[in-house]
Motif scaffolding. Structure first.
Motif, PDB file in Angstrom:
ATOM      1  N   TRP A 486      16.657 -40.031 -79.935  1.00 32.96           N
ATOM      2  CA  TRP A 486      16.093 -39.246 -81.041  1.00 32.96           C
ATOM      3  C   TRP A 486      14.774 -39.870 -81.526  1.00 32.96           C
ATOM      4  O   TRP A 486      13.781 -39.158 -81.744  1.00 32.96           O
ATOM      5  N   MET A 487      14.754 -41.175 -81.687  1.00 34.74           N
ATOM      6  CA  MET A 487      13.508 -41.849 -82.082  1.00 34.74           C
ATOM      7  C   MET A 487      12.407 -41.601 -81.056  1.00 34.74           C
ATOM      8  O   MET A 487      11.256 -41.319 -81.403  1.00 34.74           O
ATOM      9  N   TYR A 488      12.785 -41.724 -79.789  1.00 33.04           N
ATOM     10  CA  TYR A 488      11.808 -41.509 -78.720  1.00 33.04           C
ATOM     11  C   TYR A 488      11.278 -40.084 -78.747  1.00 33.04           C
ATOM     12  O   TYR A 488      10.049 -39.853 -78.632  1.00 33.04           O
ATOM     13  N   ALA A 489      12.159 -39.119 -78.913  1.00 33.83           N
ATOM     14  CA  ALA A 489      11.718 -37.723 -78.936  1.00 33.83           C
ATOM     15  C   ALA A 489      10.810 -37.454 -80.136  1.00 33.83           C
ATOM     16  O   ALA A 489       9.839 -36.680 -80.043  1.00 33.83           O
ATOM     17  N   THR A 490      11.094 -38.104 -81.265  1.00 33.92           N
ATOM     18  CA  THR A 490      10.221 -37.956 -82.435  1.00 33.92           C
ATOM     19  C   THR A 490       8.849 -38.551 -82.144  1.00 33.92           C
ATOM     20  O   THR A 490       7.808 -37.938 -82.418  1.00 33.92           O
TER      21      THR A 490
END
Length: 511
Positions: A486-490
């Motif tokens: 999720w952090m990476y996608a953000t």
């Protein structure tokens, strides 16, 4: 001192590199890269693997790292380990002098071992029978006046000048709710500080505080922290010692009869000592793919320190901090591996902060002394504790007013969650009315105060928080992987957006 420390680390740490891994030549001519279509799946999701996170977390959060206490060799060794893993992941050094390290001076003030205290002529064992609440310099031999709970009604006709005021602890004003993390610990620290402040205001030369039934079981826990002293970012014009103040001695409940005895006296000789430790931030980057925005950075952050080796609980004296915050440290490595293979248009900057547990010291330092232009930092994606609790819920701190400082950044984070991990977002902990004040307790805060868009990813507190039970074996590695993705996608969305995210007009925190 910085250059010496850098040399020692680079020479003695097996395999550590102080130069960049091979990469494309900076500034080489390349075409402008188009932004991906909104909502497209980031191509590096498969690079963030559960087995890699588990392997790394058992190394960083295991007993061999001894809890990574800030200002110790254990913290430096853990930092070197992080830097080496970052190099292996293909991240370039972005610290000082072409290395992965940004050293900074951490001032410590503690009570000298030569200090001693006696009560009624009987010596007290410091940190076992008596805790000196704050480092002090004082020599006293004064009578003790017992003032009950030290409330205004107890003090109405009592002259405390030149005397030691002894009081029994009782509930502080606005005590923490029973459901708060470490509620008994918080109760005790509030009670000690409030009662001491009230007695000092009445002119007491020294203050003796006797535990009540709630505070007494917290004696070893809190005393272990106060034994370490007081920490802060060093400044050139101060040795860290504060103005002279009445010494405060906290006693176990069994000392009550001694302080109430007729003609009892307190004798003490206290001295403090002040010195500087090196702490460090680990800083690495992946250069952006688009020359037109390559000099802008999306900053991914977490802290790599924890509580170190302390008093044993259930036979275990290593306070590992597997969730807090080795979970995020290894997640950043996973995100780094993804971005090294699939860079965004903007560059990615990774900062593993030191000494967060001492008061957000590493992030306070980096936000004031960034190794890139401060105005080039587009957004900060910080995380703290991302591997525990319900498998399908998580929190995004800074997602609602007054903590939200960038609606555009929050929208990207929520859309990334909807397109990847699909967590149910717990919004309660981000509210200004939440008793934990969780927004103000992690490394995104100094950046938000500096006017940089910032959010924090978290899966929140649990019963093992700040205990030796925060072990790698208790982590939900599936959930950890999903939060990292999720952090990476953000960051993928922020790093590829046509326009950089901005701070909302009129942003102002409630405190």
């Amino acid at each position: 001192m910085q250059q010496c420390a850098l040399l020692i680390l680079c020479v003695t740490a097996a395999g550590i590199a102080c130069t960049a891994p091979r990469s494309a030549t900076p500034g080489a001519t390349s075409p402008v890269v188009a932004a991906p279509a909104p909502g497209s799946t980031p191509p590096g999701m498969a690079e963030i693997r559960q087995e890699d996170l588990r392997r790394d977390l058992y190394a960083l959060g295991g007993d061999d790292m001894r809890g990574r206490e800030a200002g110790t060799l254990d913290e430096l060794r853990a930092g070197v380990w992080v830097a080496e893993r970052a190099r292996e992941a293909g991240l370039e050094p972005a610290g000082d002098d072409g290395t992965y390290f940004q050293f900074w001076p951490m001032r410590r003030v503690r009570l000298s071992g030569a200090s001693h205290v006696s009560l009624g002529g009987r010596p007290l064992a410091l940190w076992k029978d008596a805790v000196v609440v704050s480092p002090a310099d004082a020599t006293l031999d004064v009578p003790i006046v017992f003032v009950g709970e030290g409330k205004e009604t107890d003090l109405a006709a009592v002259d405390l000048k030149g005397k030691a005021a002894a009081a029994l602890l009782s509930a502080p004003a606005n005590p923490p709710s029973a459901g708060m993390s470490l509620s008994a610990r918080r109760y005790t620290m509030l009670a000690v500080r409030q009662r001491a402040a009230a007695l000092a205001a009445r002119g007491a030369a020294a203050i003796l505080l006797v535990s009540d039934s709630i505070a007494d079981p917290q004696f070893d826990n809190i005393g272990a922290g106060w034994l370490r002293g007081r920490y802060g970012v060093d400044s050139a014009d101060s040795d860290g010692r504060g103005a002279a103040q009445a010494p405060v001695i906290w006693l176990r409940r069994g000392s009550l009869d001694q302080v109430r005895a007729p003609n009892a006296r307190l004798a003490l000789q206290l001295s403090s000592e002040s010195f500087v430790y090196p702490s460090m931030n680990i800083v690495a980057r992946v250069r952006g793919a688009d020359p037109s925005v390559r000099d802008e950075y999306v900053l991914y952050s977490g802290h790599h320190d924890h509580d170190g080796v302390r008093f044993p609980v259930g036979g275990d004296s290593i306070w590992n901090g597997a969730d807090d915050n080795a979970s995020v440290s290894v997640a950043l490595l996973g995100i780094g591996r993804a971005l090294a293979k699939h860079p965004t248009r903007r560059s990615a900057l990774f900062v593993w902060h030191g000494a967060e547990e001492r008061g957000l010291l590493g992030s306070r330092w980096f936000s004031r002394h960034p190794t890139v232009r401060a105005t080039a930092i587009v957004a900060v994606l910080n995380a703290d504790m991302i591997g525990r609790n319900s498998p399908d819920s998580a929190a995004l701190l800074g997602s609602q007013p007054p903590h939200r400082n960038s609606a555009a950044l929050v929208t990207m984070a929520l859309e990334a969650n909807a397109g990847t991990s699909r967590f149910a977002i717990d919004s309660l902990w981000d509210r200004p009315t939440h008793p934990e004040g969780w927004y103000f307790r992690s490394d995104h805060l100094p950046y938000a105060r500096a006017g940089i868009p910032a959010v924090e990813f978290s899966t929140l507190l649990h019963p093992d928080y700040h205990t030796p039970r925060d072990e790698p074996s208790r982590i939900d590695y599936g959930k950890l992987t999903r939060v990292a993705q999720w952090m990476y996608a953000t960051g993928w969305a922020v790093g590829n957006a046509v326009d950089r995210v901005r701070v909302d007009p009129g942003f102002k925190l409630e405190r």
